[in-house]
Design a protein around this motif. Structure first.
Motif, PDB file in Angstrom:
ATOM      1  N   SER A  13      -8.136   6.179   8.058  1.00  0.00           N
ATOM      2  CA  SER A  13      -8.392   7.178   7.013  1.00  0.00           C
ATOM      3  C   SER A  13      -7.601   6.857   5.755  1.00  0.00           C
ATOM      4  CB  SER A  13      -8.031   8.579   7.500  1.00  0.00           C
ATOM      5  OG  SER A  13      -9.016   9.069   8.371  1.00  0.00           O
ATOM      6  N   ALA A  14      -6.351   6.447   5.914  1.00  0.00           N
ATOM      7  CA  ALA A  14      -5.539   6.083   4.751  1.00  0.00           C
ATOM      8  C   ALA A  14      -6.158   4.897   4.024  1.00  0.00           C
ATOM      9  CB  ALA A  14      -4.106   5.767   5.181  1.00  0.00           C
ATOM     10  N   ALA A  15      -6.605   3.889   4.779  1.00  0.00           N
ATOM     11  CA  ALA A  15      -7.233   2.714   4.163  1.00  0.00           C
ATOM     12  C   ALA A  15      -8.505   3.113   3.420  1.00  0.00           C
ATOM     13  CB  ALA A  15      -7.534   1.658   5.225  1.00  0.00           C
ATOM     14  N   TRP A  16      -9.312   4.001   4.029  1.00  0.00           N
ATOM     15  CA  TRP A  16     -10.547   4.443   3.384  1.00  0.00           C
ATOM     16  C   TRP A  16     -10.247   5.205   2.085  1.00  0.00           C
ATOM     17  CZ3 TRP A  16     -15.242   3.353   2.555  1.00  0.00           C
ATOM     18  CH2 TRP A  16     -16.151   4.295   2.060  1.00  0.00           C
ATOM     19  N   CYS A  17      -9.246   6.079   2.114  1.00  0.00           N
ATOM     20  CA  CYS A  17      -8.900   6.855   0.910  1.00  0.00           C
ATOM     21  C   CYS A  17      -8.384   5.931  -0.194  1.00  0.00           C
ATOM     22  CB  CYS A  17      -7.891   7.936   1.259  1.00  0.00           C
ATOM     23  SG  CYS A  17      -8.575   9.231   2.341  1.00  0.00           S
ATOM     24  N   HIS A  18      -7.587   4.926   0.170  1.00  0.00           N
ATOM     25  CA  HIS A  18      -7.147   3.948  -0.834  1.00  0.00           C
ATOM     26  C   HIS A  18      -8.345   3.182  -1.393  1.00  0.00           C
ATOM     27  CE1 HIS A  18      -2.850   4.459  -0.714  1.00  0.00           C
ATOM     28  NE2 HIS A  18      -2.829   4.346   0.598  1.00  0.00           N
ATOM     29  N   TRP A  19      -9.288   2.824  -0.505  1.00  0.00           N
ATOM     30  CA  TRP A  19     -10.502   2.120  -0.927  1.00  0.00           C
ATOM     31  C   TRP A  19     -11.285   2.959  -1.940  1.00  0.00           C
ATOM     32  CZ3 TRP A  19     -12.304  -2.729   0.623  1.00  0.00           C
ATOM     33  CH2 TRP A  19     -13.589  -3.052   0.167  1.00  0.00           C
ATOM     34  N   ARG A  20     -11.456   4.246  -1.609  1.00  0.00           N
ATOM     35  CA  ARG A  20     -12.212   5.135  -2.506  1.00  0.00           C
ATOM     36  C   ARG A  20     -11.469   5.342  -3.831  1.00  0.00           C
ATOM     37  NH1 ARG A  20     -16.384   6.143  -3.352  1.00  0.00           N
ATOM     38  NH2 ARG A  20     -16.725   8.336  -3.002  1.00  0.00           N
ATOM     39  N   GLY A  21     -10.145   5.326  -3.790  1.00  0.00           N
ATOM     40  CA  GLY A  21      -9.379   5.381  -5.029  1.00  0.00           C
ATOM     41  C   GLY A  21      -9.652   4.158  -5.897  1.00  0.00           C
ATOM     42  N   TYR A  22      -9.714   2.992  -5.257  1.00  0.00           N
ATOM     43  CA  TYR A  22     -10.054   1.761  -5.982  1.00  0.00           C
ATOM     44  C   TYR A  22     -11.437   1.898  -6.619  1.00  0.00           C
ATOM     45  CZ  TYR A  22     -11.474  -3.002  -6.912  1.00  0.00           C
ATOM     46  OH  TYR A  22     -11.944  -4.131  -7.541  1.00  0.00           O
ATOM     47  N   GLU A  23     -12.407   2.400  -5.849  1.00  0.00           N
ATOM     48  CA  GLU A  23     -13.767   2.564  -6.377  1.00  0.00           C
ATOM     49  C   GLU A  23     -13.806   3.571  -7.525  1.00  0.00           C
ATOM     50  OE1 GLU A  23     -16.631   1.390  -2.626  1.00  0.00           O
ATOM     51  OE2 GLU A  23     -16.081   3.493  -2.869  1.00  0.00           O
ATOM     52  N   THR A  24     -12.964   4.585  -7.472  1.00  0.00           N
ATOM     53  CA  THR A  24     -12.905   5.558  -8.558  1.00  0.00           C
ATOM     54  C   THR A  24     -12.457   4.878  -9.849  1.00  0.00           C
ATOM     55  OG1 THR A  24     -12.440   7.344  -7.007  1.00  0.00           O
ATOM     56  CG2 THR A  24     -11.859   7.741  -9.311  1.00  0.00           C
ATOM     57  N   ARG A  25     -11.481   3.979  -9.727  1.00  0.00           N
ATOM     58  CA  ARG A  25     -10.982   3.260 -10.911  1.00  0.00           C
ATOM     59  C   ARG A  25     -11.939   2.183 -11.399  1.00  0.00           C
ATOM     60  NH1 ARG A  25      -6.408   3.435  -7.781  1.00  0.00           N
ATOM     61  NH2 ARG A  25      -6.639   1.269  -7.156  1.00  0.00           N
ATOM     62  N   HIS A  26     -12.589   1.463 -10.467  1.00  0.00           N
ATOM     63  CA  HIS A  26     -13.317   0.244 -10.834  1.00  0.00           C
ATOM     64  C   HIS A  26     -14.828   0.297 -10.604  1.00  0.00           C
ATOM     65  CE1 HIS A  26      -9.505  -1.708 -11.506  1.00  0.00           C
ATOM     66  NE2 HIS A  26      -9.109  -1.311 -10.323  1.00  0.00           N
ATOM     67  N   GLY A  27     -15.325   1.314  -9.940  1.00  0.00           N
ATOM     68  CA  GLY A  27     -16.757   1.407  -9.672  1.00  0.00           C
ATOM     69  C   GLY A  27     -17.087   1.000  -8.237  1.00  0.00           C
TER      70      GLY A  27
END
Length: 197
Positions: free
Chosen positions: A74-88
Protein backbone atom coordinates in the motif's frame (compact mmCIF):
# COMPACT_ATOMS: atom_id res chain seq x y z
CA UNK A 1 1.00 12.38 13.35
CA UNK A 2 -0.17 8.89 14.20
CA UNK A 3 -2.12 6.60 11.85
CA UNK A 4 -5.67 7.75 12.76
CA UNK A 5 -4.66 11.41 12.42
CA UNK A 6 -3.02 10.74 9.04
CA UNK A 7 -6.09 8.91 7.74
CA UNK A 8 -8.37 11.67 9.00
CA UNK A 9 -6.18 14.29 7.31
CA UNK A 10 -6.24 12.34 4.03
CA UNK A 11 -10.03 11.88 4.20
CA UNK A 12 -10.46 15.66 4.54
CA UNK A 13 -8.78 16.03 1.11
CA UNK A 14 -11.46 13.88 -0.59
CA UNK A 15 -14.47 15.75 -2.00
CA UNK A 16 -17.73 14.44 -0.49
CA UNK A 17 -19.38 14.13 -3.91
CA UNK A 18 -17.08 11.42 -5.30
CA UNK A 19 -17.91 7.73 -5.03
CA UNK A 20 -16.47 4.43 -6.24
CA UNK A 21 -18.34 2.03 -8.52
CA UNK A 22 -19.69 0.41 -5.34
CA UNK A 23 -20.97 3.79 -4.08
CA UNK A 24 -18.29 4.06 -1.40
CA UNK A 25 -17.80 7.66 -0.28
CA UNK A 26 -15.64 9.47 2.24
CA UNK A 27 -18.51 9.04 4.75
CA UNK A 28 -17.87 5.28 4.64
CA UNK A 29 -14.22 5.96 5.44
CA UNK A 30 -15.25 7.97 8.51
CA UNK A 31 -17.38 5.05 9.72
CA UNK A 32 -14.32 2.78 9.68
CA UNK A 33 -12.14 5.43 11.33
CA UNK A 34 -14.64 5.78 14.19
CA UNK A 35 -14.31 2.02 14.82
CA UNK A 36 -10.46 2.04 14.53
CA UNK A 37 -10.55 -0.06 11.35
CA UNK A 38 -7.56 1.75 9.90
CA UNK A 39 -6.55 -0.76 7.25
CA UNK A 40 -10.07 -0.82 5.77
CA UNK A 41 -10.16 2.99 5.87
CA UNK A 42 -6.81 3.12 4.04
CA UNK A 43 -8.05 0.70 1.36
CA UNK A 44 -11.20 2.77 0.81
CA UNK A 45 -9.21 5.99 0.56
CA UNK A 46 -6.95 4.35 -2.06
CA UNK A 47 -10.06 3.34 -4.02
CA UNK A 48 -11.46 6.86 -3.85
CA UNK A 49 -8.12 8.20 -5.08
CA UNK A 50 -8.23 5.83 -8.02
CA UNK A 51 -11.63 7.10 -9.22
CA UNK A 52 -10.91 10.81 -8.81
CA UNK A 53 -7.65 12.69 -9.29
CA UNK A 54 -6.57 13.84 -5.83
CA UNK A 55 -3.68 15.96 -4.56
CA UNK A 56 -0.08 15.04 -3.95
CA UNK A 57 -0.68 15.78 -0.25
CA UNK A 58 -3.42 13.13 -0.21
CA UNK A 59 -1.10 10.44 -1.59
CA UNK A 60 1.86 11.44 0.58
CA UNK A 61 -0.33 11.35 3.70
CA UNK A 62 -1.69 7.91 2.77
CA UNK A 63 1.84 6.64 2.06
CA UNK A 64 2.99 7.77 5.51
CA UNK A 65 -0.01 6.06 7.16
CA UNK A 66 0.66 2.83 5.23
CA UNK A 67 4.33 2.94 6.22
CA UNK A 68 3.40 3.37 9.88
CA UNK A 69 1.05 0.37 9.58
CA UNK A 70 3.87 -1.60 7.86
CA UNK A 71 1.74 -2.16 4.75
CA UNK A 72 4.58 -2.15 2.22
CA UNK A 73 2.53 -2.71 -0.93
CA UNK A 74 0.00 0.00 0.00
CA UNK A 75 2.83 2.40 0.81
CA UNK A 76 4.50 1.64 -2.54
CA UNK A 77 1.20 2.16 -4.38
CA UNK A 78 0.57 5.51 -2.64
CA UNK A 79 4.10 6.68 -3.49
CA UNK A 80 3.49 5.54 -7.09
CA UNK A 81 0.24 7.52 -7.27
CA UNK A 82 2.04 10.54 -5.83
CA UNK A 83 4.56 10.26 -8.65
CA UNK A 84 1.70 10.08 -11.18
CA UNK A 85 0.10 13.15 -9.62
CA UNK A 86 3.32 15.10 -10.21
CA UNK A 87 4.25 13.68 -13.62
CA UNK A 88 1.12 12.20 -15.22
CA UNK A 89 -0.13 8.68 -15.93
CA UNK A 90 1.10 6.35 -18.66
CA UNK A 91 -0.84 3.10 -19.02
CA UNK A 92 -0.01 0.41 -21.57
CA UNK A 93 -0.99 -3.14 -22.52
CA UNK A 94 2.23 -5.18 -22.13
CA UNK A 95 3.01 -8.63 -23.54
CA UNK A 96 6.31 -10.21 -22.48
CA UNK A 97 8.16 -12.52 -24.83
CA UNK A 98 8.05 -16.23 -23.89
CA UNK A 99 10.93 -17.66 -21.84
CA UNK A 100 12.17 -19.66 -24.86
CA UNK A 101 12.67 -16.39 -26.80
CA UNK A 102 14.28 -14.19 -24.17
CA UNK A 103 16.92 -14.15 -21.47
CA UNK A 104 14.36 -13.79 -18.67
CA UNK A 105 13.27 -17.13 -17.23
CA UNK A 106 11.61 -15.91 -14.03
CA UNK A 107 8.54 -13.76 -13.33
CA UNK A 108 8.95 -10.02 -12.81
CA UNK A 109 7.53 -8.23 -9.80
CA UNK A 110 4.46 -6.22 -10.67
CA UNK A 111 4.83 -3.72 -7.81
CA UNK A 112 7.06 -1.05 -9.33
CA UNK A 113 10.40 -2.70 -8.60
CA UNK A 114 11.59 -3.42 -12.15
CA UNK A 115 13.17 -0.51 -14.07
CA UNK A 116 13.42 -1.75 -17.65
CA UNK A 117 14.51 0.33 -20.62
CA UNK A 118 12.00 1.27 -23.30
CA UNK A 119 12.28 2.09 -26.98
CA UNK A 120 9.84 4.99 -27.25
CA UNK A 121 11.11 6.27 -30.60
CA UNK A 122 14.17 8.35 -29.66
CA UNK A 123 17.39 7.95 -31.66
CA UNK A 124 21.07 8.54 -30.92
CA UNK A 125 23.22 10.76 -33.15
CA UNK A 126 24.16 7.64 -35.15
CA UNK A 127 20.51 6.66 -35.69
CA UNK A 128 20.46 3.76 -33.22
CA UNK A 129 17.53 3.50 -30.79
CA UNK A 130 18.05 5.57 -27.63
CA UNK A 131 16.40 3.72 -24.74
CA UNK A 132 14.62 5.43 -21.84
CA UNK A 133 14.15 3.95 -18.38
CA UNK A 134 10.79 3.67 -16.61
CA UNK A 135 9.63 1.69 -13.61
CA UNK A 136 6.78 -0.74 -14.26
CA UNK A 137 3.66 -1.47 -12.15
CA UNK A 138 1.43 -4.35 -13.29
CA UNK A 139 -2.18 -3.39 -12.57
CA UNK A 140 -3.84 -6.74 -12.03
CA UNK A 141 -1.14 -9.19 -10.99
CA UNK A 142 1.62 -9.29 -8.37
CA UNK A 143 3.98 -11.04 -10.84
CA UNK A 144 4.19 -11.22 -14.61
CA UNK A 145 5.46 -14.49 -16.08
CA UNK A 146 7.54 -14.66 -19.28
CA UNK A 147 5.01 -14.70 -22.12
CA UNK A 148 2.45 -13.01 -19.85
CA UNK A 149 0.12 -10.19 -20.77
CA UNK A 150 -1.35 -7.42 -18.57
CA UNK A 151 -2.07 -3.71 -18.27
CA UNK A 152 0.83 -1.79 -16.76
CA UNK A 153 1.60 1.71 -15.55
CA UNK A 154 4.95 3.29 -16.33
CA UNK A 155 6.90 5.81 -14.24
CA UNK A 156 9.67 7.31 -16.41
CA UNK A 157 12.89 8.41 -14.74
CA UNK A 158 12.83 11.44 -17.08
CA UNK A 159 9.16 12.22 -17.80
CA UNK A 160 10.06 15.00 -20.26
CA UNK A 161 11.39 12.35 -22.68
CA UNK A 162 7.97 10.67 -22.81
CA UNK A 163 5.80 13.68 -23.68
CA UNK A 164 5.36 12.62 -27.33
CA UNK A 165 3.63 9.29 -26.56
CA UNK A 166 0.08 8.82 -27.85
CA UNK A 167 -2.56 6.11 -27.25
CA UNK A 168 -2.16 3.30 -29.78
CA UNK A 169 1.61 3.78 -30.09
CA UNK A 170 3.70 0.58 -29.76
CA UNK A 171 6.78 0.73 -27.52
CA UNK A 172 9.20 -2.08 -26.71
CA UNK A 173 10.63 -3.13 -23.35
CA UNK A 174 14.29 -4.10 -22.98
CA UNK A 175 16.16 -5.65 -20.08
CA UNK A 176 19.27 -5.89 -22.27
CA UNK A 177 19.83 -5.17 -25.97
CA UNK A 178 17.14 -7.63 -27.04
CA UNK A 179 13.39 -6.96 -26.89
CA UNK A 180 11.81 -8.41 -23.74
CA UNK A 181 8.25 -7.36 -24.53
CA UNK A 182 6.01 -5.02 -26.49
CA UNK A 183 3.36 -2.65 -25.18
CA UNK A 184 0.56 -0.66 -26.76
CA UNK A 185 0.00 2.69 -25.07
CA UNK A 186 -3.55 2.73 -23.68
CA UNK A 187 -3.78 6.06 -21.91
CA UNK A 188 -1.80 9.22 -21.32
CA UNK A 189 -2.91 11.69 -18.63
CA UNK A 190 -0.89 14.83 -18.21
CA UNK A 191 -0.51 16.13 -14.64
CA UNK A 192 -3.12 18.62 -13.55
CA UNK A 193 -1.81 21.82 -12.00
CA UNK A 194 -4.75 21.84 -9.59
CA UNK A 195 -3.89 18.52 -7.90
CA UNK A 196 -0.10 18.63 -7.63
CA UNK A 197 0.14 20.28 -4.22
Amino acid sequence: MDVPELLEAASLLVPERIATENDITVNDVWEYLVHDEWEVALDLLEELGDVHQLSLSFWETLATAAEQMRLEKSAAWCHWRGYETRHGIIRADLTLRPAAETRRQTPISGAGVLRPMWNIGHRTATGAPALNTARLWAEFTPFLEPGGHTAVRLAPLDPSQWQHLQPGQVITMHENRSVAGAAVVLEIQRPSATVTT
